[in-house]
Motif scaffolding. Structure first.
Motif, PDB file in Angstrom:
ATOM      1  N   ASP A  92     -21.262   3.985   7.754  1.00 36.63           N
ATOM      2  CA  ASP A  92     -21.066   4.602   6.441  1.00 36.63           C
ATOM      3  C   ASP A  92     -19.607   5.017   6.251  1.00 36.63           C
ATOM      4  N   TRP A  93     -18.743   4.354   7.023  1.00 33.22           N
ATOM      5  CA  TRP A  93     -17.324   4.681   6.957  1.00 33.22           C
ATOM      6  C   TRP A  93     -16.640   3.881   5.843  1.00 33.22           C
ATOM      7  N   GLN A  94     -15.471   4.387   5.449  1.00 37.71           N
ATOM      8  CA  GLN A  94     -14.593   3.684   4.512  1.00 37.71           C
ATOM      9  C   GLN A  94     -13.173   3.756   5.047  1.00 37.71           C
ATOM     10  N   LEU A  95     -12.512   2.589   4.977  1.00 39.14           N
ATOM     11  CA  LEU A  95     -11.104   2.556   5.310  1.00 39.14           C
ATOM     12  C   LEU A  95     -10.322   2.711   4.006  1.00 39.14           C
ATOM     13  N   VAL A  96      -9.574   3.814   3.888  1.00 39.13           N
ATOM     14  CA  VAL A  96      -8.817   4.124   2.666  1.00 39.13           C
ATOM     15  C   VAL A  96      -7.341   3.888   2.948  1.00 39.13           C
ATOM     16  N   VAL A  97      -6.722   3.021   2.128  1.00 35.01           N
ATOM     17  CA  VAL A  97      -5.295   2.757   2.226  1.00 35.01           C
ATOM     18  C   VAL A  97      -4.608   3.496   1.087  1.00 35.01           C
ATOM     19  N   ALA A  98      -3.657   4.378   1.405  1.00 28.67           N
ATOM     20  CA  ALA A  98      -2.899   5.164   0.411  1.00 28.67           C
ATOM     21  C   ALA A  98      -1.498   4.595   0.317  1.00 28.67           C
ATOM     22  N   LEU A  99      -1.238   3.858  -0.775  1.00 31.70           N
ATOM     23  CA  LEU A  99       0.061   3.219  -0.985  1.00 31.70           C
ATOM     24  C   LEU A  99       0.952   4.150  -1.817  1.00 31.70           C
ATOM     25  N   ASP A 100       2.172   4.413  -1.322  1.00 31.38           N
ATOM     26  CA  ASP A 100       3.097   5.296  -2.034  1.00 31.38           C
ATOM     27  C   ASP A 100       3.561   4.609  -3.344  1.00 31.38           C
ATOM     28  N   GLU A 101       3.337   5.288  -4.445  1.00 33.77           N
ATOM     29  CA  GLU A 101       3.625   4.687  -5.753  1.00 33.77           C
ATOM     30  C   GLU A 101       5.129   4.499  -5.952  1.00 33.77           C
ATOM     31  N   ARG A 102       5.925   5.448  -5.543  1.00 34.69           N
ATOM     32  CA  ARG A 102       7.370   5.334  -5.729  1.00 34.69           C
ATOM     33  C   ARG A 102       7.930   4.143  -4.973  1.00 34.69           C
ATOM     34  N   GLU A 103       7.456   3.968  -3.732  1.00 30.85           N
ATOM     35  CA  GLU A 103       7.933   2.828  -2.949  1.00 30.85           C
ATOM     36  C   GLU A 103       7.379   1.521  -3.493  1.00 30.85           C
ATOM     37  N   ALA A 104       6.140   1.588  -4.028  1.00 30.41           N
ATOM     38  CA  ALA A 104       5.547   0.366  -4.564  1.00 30.41           C
ATOM     39  C   ALA A 104       6.261  -0.082  -5.831  1.00 30.41           C
ATOM     40  N   THR A 105       6.823   0.885  -6.575  1.00 25.40           N
ATOM     41  CA  THR A 105       7.519   0.542  -7.828  1.00 25.40           C
ATOM     42  C   THR A 105       9.026   0.551  -7.657  1.00 25.40           C
ATOM     43  N   ALA A 106       9.493   0.506  -6.426  1.00 29.95           N
ATOM     44  CA  ALA A 106      10.940   0.510  -6.206  1.00 29.95           C
ATOM     45  C   ALA A 106      11.583  -0.713  -6.851  1.00 29.95           C
ATOM     46  N   GLY A 107      10.887  -1.871  -6.781  1.00 26.33           N
ATOM     47  CA  GLY A 107      11.431  -3.073  -7.412  1.00 26.33           C
ATOM     48  C   GLY A 107      11.558  -2.914  -8.915  1.00 26.33           C
ATOM     49  N   LEU A 108      10.554  -2.248  -9.516  1.00 27.53           N
ATOM     50  CA  LEU A 108      10.624  -2.009 -10.958  1.00 27.53           C
ATOM     51  C   LEU A 108      11.821  -1.147 -11.310  1.00 27.53           C
ATOM     52  N   ARG A 109      12.049  -0.114 -10.523  1.00 28.06           N
ATOM     53  CA  ARG A 109      13.187   0.760 -10.793  1.00 28.06           C
ATOM     54  C   ARG A 109      14.497   0.012 -10.607  1.00 28.06           C
ATOM     55  N   ALA A 110      14.514  -0.852  -9.617  1.00 27.39           N
ATOM     56  CA  ALA A 110      15.724  -1.655  -9.422  1.00 27.39           C
ATOM     57  C   ALA A 110      15.959  -2.565 -10.618  1.00 27.39           C
ATOM     58  N   VAL A 111      14.854  -3.175 -11.117  1.00 26.79           N
ATOM     59  CA  VAL A 111      14.979  -4.023 -12.305  1.00 26.79           C
ATOM     60  C   VAL A 111      15.442  -3.204 -13.497  1.00 26.79           C
ATOM     61  N   LEU A 112      14.861  -1.992 -13.632  1.00 33.87           N
ATOM     62  CA  LEU A 112      15.243  -1.130 -14.743  1.00 33.87           C
ATOM     63  C   LEU A 112      16.701  -0.713 -14.643  1.00 33.87           C
ATOM     64  N   GLY A 113      17.165  -0.388 -13.440  1.00 31.71           N
ATOM     65  CA  GLY A 113      18.562  -0.008 -13.266  1.00 31.71           C
ATOM     66  C   GLY A 113      19.502  -1.161 -13.579  1.00 31.71           C
ATOM     67  N   SER A 114      19.131  -2.357 -13.043  1.00 30.07           N
ATOM     68  CA  SER A 114      19.973  -3.516 -13.325  1.00 30.07           C
ATOM     69  C   SER A 114      19.968  -3.856 -14.802  1.00 30.07           C
ATOM     70  N   SER A 115      18.806  -3.658 -15.477  1.00 30.84           N
ATOM     71  CA  SER A 115      18.737  -3.900 -16.926  1.00 30.84           C
ATOM     72  C   SER A 115      19.622  -2.918 -17.673  1.00 30.84           C
TER      73      SER A 115
END
Length: 607
Positions: free
Chosen positions: A253-276
């Motif tokens: 009855d276990w669950q493996l929960v993966v917690a992905l950091d949102e800031r790190e996951a969207t780092a590419g977006l921020r880089a795109v936004l900065g370059s834009s």
């Protein structure tokens, strides 16, 4: 600077380019964000499912090994099989429990105490209740302190429970698998049971702790079903936003929960936004520079036109200047239209100048004539006012004369009446005087009698004195009386003489008065006749004076009306003079205003 058309056009074009780039960047950003979110969700799902599958396979493999003890459960000596399972599966210990008598066989040879009954153990009851292989909740091993779970499987023969096999196994491998899951440096994974107990966590101190210690959102029923299946769930863990995705571990009855950091996951977006943003700034700056240079070239001729128009506007109103009409563009058209406009204005102003000069001369003549007419009208009005005052004085004098005549007539009539009454009185006086004369004569007679009485009394007193002298002493008193009587008689005689003298004089005066009264009566009759004639003449004078007064009153009314009309005419002349003066002033101002422009002799308006 904001007032220049060049700057405003440059600013507008820069704003348009900026908005276009921002819109393009926004569309690109949201498109990339959507694909990034989808990719992150897929990667998160793949990470969770892959590691969950590995953990599930690890647990399933041990469960299958345990289920392989089915033949040993039906044999009398399961020890060998238990020992082989322990050695091959990495179990800490394996054992077989029997439901009939509650006995148990352990692979490590452990002999349980007399009060030990495996049927009361959790692993046994869970397996019997589930009628399949189960994995118990993790717990700390008493000897090693490691995290241990028990895998138990029931065995049946003809639907009758014959034995329950179990094995204790450390889950360090599972903990290692969960601890190795780190898609990004700030991301992590944890293993949790259905009731919210942490089985594995990167922080060893969180092992077997409730998941609510991570966040209050992890309540008791939060892990009753997988989370983040359709779309990763966003929660704040450890002060940072995380995307959560869980997969159930098969066989538990276990669950493996993966917690992905949102800031790190969207780092590419921020880089795109900065370059834009950087691209936007560079493009806008480059566009501003290029457009500024182009606008400077394009507006150079317009600036020439502007400078020429400023020279025309800021000078002495020189309307003889014209703008250069070079080319066929809008600037040349503006210059041509402005030249036509200035030519028309110059023609109008020349006409106004000529008209203003004529108006100035006419206004001056009107003002001069108005002033002369105003002075003559004022003189006429003054003379008329003096005539009116003289007529008013004559009217007053005539009225006063008429009143005096009427009063004199009334007085003459009264005098006639008085004279008539005086004549009557004089007649009465004459009668009275005659009566007085008669009375005076009678008084004279009475006085003569009194004089005789006084003489006789004097004689009697003299006789009495003689007799008293004869009588001597006896007649002395009588002599005194007689003396007194003689004195009285003497005084009476003197008074009588005086009265007679007065009466004689009064009679003469009465006679003279009577004559005078007769003469006065005749004079009074003549006076009455004269007074009647004067009264008649005064009446005629009064009638004539009344008629003169009425005539002069009508003349006075006419003069007053003429004076009023003259005053009105004077006022109108004054207003006309003022209007002429104002017209002259306006003409002067118009001439002065037009004189502020430099004009030709006669402008020719181009077609």
């Amino acid at each position: 600077m904001l007032s220049t058309l060049r700057f405003r056009l440059l600013l507008a074009m820069a704003a348009i380019i900026t908005l276009a780039l921002i819109a393009n960047a926004a569309v690109s950003y949201f498109t990339i964000q959507r694909h990034n979110d989808q990719q992150v969700a897929r990667n998160l799902t793949a990470e969770a499912q892959g590691n969950g599958l590995a953990i599930g396979e690890w647990v399933g493999a041990r469960a299958m090994m345990l289920e392989a003890l089915a033949p040993a459960a039906h044999s009398d000596d399961p020890m060998t099989a238990l020992q082989q399972l322990e050695a091959s599966g990495g179990f800490i210990a394996t054992y077989m429990a029997y439901p009939q008598d509650g006995s148990a066989v352990f692979s490590d040879g452990w002999t349980p105490p007399s009060d030990y009954d495996p049927r009361q153990r959790t692993w046994y009851q869970q397996a019997v209740e589930a009628e399949s292989t189960v994995v118990t909740e993790p717990y700390a091993d008493a000897d090693t302190g490691g995290l241990v779970v028990t895998i138990a499987a029931p065995f049946y023969r003809n639907d009758r429970l014959v034995a329950v096999a179990g094995g204790d196994i450390g889950i360090e491998a599972i903990v290692d698998i969960a601890g190795s899951i780190a898609p990004t440096p700030e991301s992590f994974a944890f293993l949790v049971t259905a009731d919210g107990t942490l089985v594995a966590h990167p922080d060893p101190e969180m092992t077997l702790e409730p998941a609510s210690r991570l966040t209050a959102d992890f309540d008791a029923g939060y892990f009753s079903a997988p989370i983040g299946v359709g779309e990763p769930e966003r929660l704040a863990l450890g002060g940072r936003d995380k995307w959560l995705r869980s997969v159930p571990i098969s066989g538990t009855d276990w669950q493996l929960v993966v917690a992905l950091d949102e800031r790190e996951a969207t780092a590419g977006l921020r880089a795109v936004l900065g370059s834009s943003a950087l691209t936007l700034v560079l493009v806008v700056l480059g566009a501003v520079l290029v457009l500024g240079a182009l606008l400077t070239l394009m507006f150079r001729r317009l600036q020439v036109v502007r400078d020429a128009m400023i020279d025309i506007a800021s000078g002495d109103g020189d309307l003889t200047l014209r703008l250069p009409e070079v080319g066929r563009d809008e600037v040349a058209q503006i210059a041509s239209a402005f030249n036509r406009f200035v030519s028309r204005i110059e023609s109008v102003l020349i006409t106004i100048r000529e008209a203003s000069e004529s108006v100035t001369v006419a206004a001056g003549e009107i003002a001069t004539g108005g002033q002369d007419l105003s002075r003559r009208t004022e003189n006429a009005a003054s003379s008329l006012q003096q005539s009116s005052a003289s007529i008013e004085e004559i009217t007053s004098t005539v009225e006063h004369t008429a009143d005096s005549a009427r009063h004199a007539s009334e007085l003459s009539q009264s005098a006639s009446e008085v004279a008539t009454r005086g004549g009557e009185v004089v007649g009465q006086v004459v009668s009275t005087m005659e009566e007085i004369t008669a009375s005076s004569e009678r008084i004279g007679n009475i006085v003569k009698v009194m004089d005789g009485i006084a003489f006789q009394t004097n004689l009697l007193a003299l006789n009495a004195s003689v007799e008293a002298a004869r009588a001597g002493e006896q007649g002395r008193g009588f002599a005194v009386v007689a003396g007194e009587v003689r004195q009285l008689a003497t005084r009476s005689a003197e008074a009588s003489r005086e009265i007679r003298g007065l009466i004689d004089a009064s009679g003469q005066k009465v006679a003279s008065g009577t004559e005078l009264v007769r003469r006065a009566g005749a004079t009074m009759e003549e006076l009455v006749a004269g007074v009647n004639r004067v009264a008649k003449v005064l009446g005629e004078i009064s009638v004539a004076a009344g008629e003169q007064s009425d005539g002069i009153g009508q003349v006075n009314v006419a003069v007053a009306e003429l004076d009023r009309m003259t005053q009105q005419n004077a006022a109108l002349v004054e207003e006309s003079t003022v209007a002429a003066e104002q017209l002259k002033e306006q003409a002067d101002r118009l001439a002065e205003a037009v004189g502020g422009f430099k004009l030709g002799e006669r402008a020719v308006v181009p077609a």
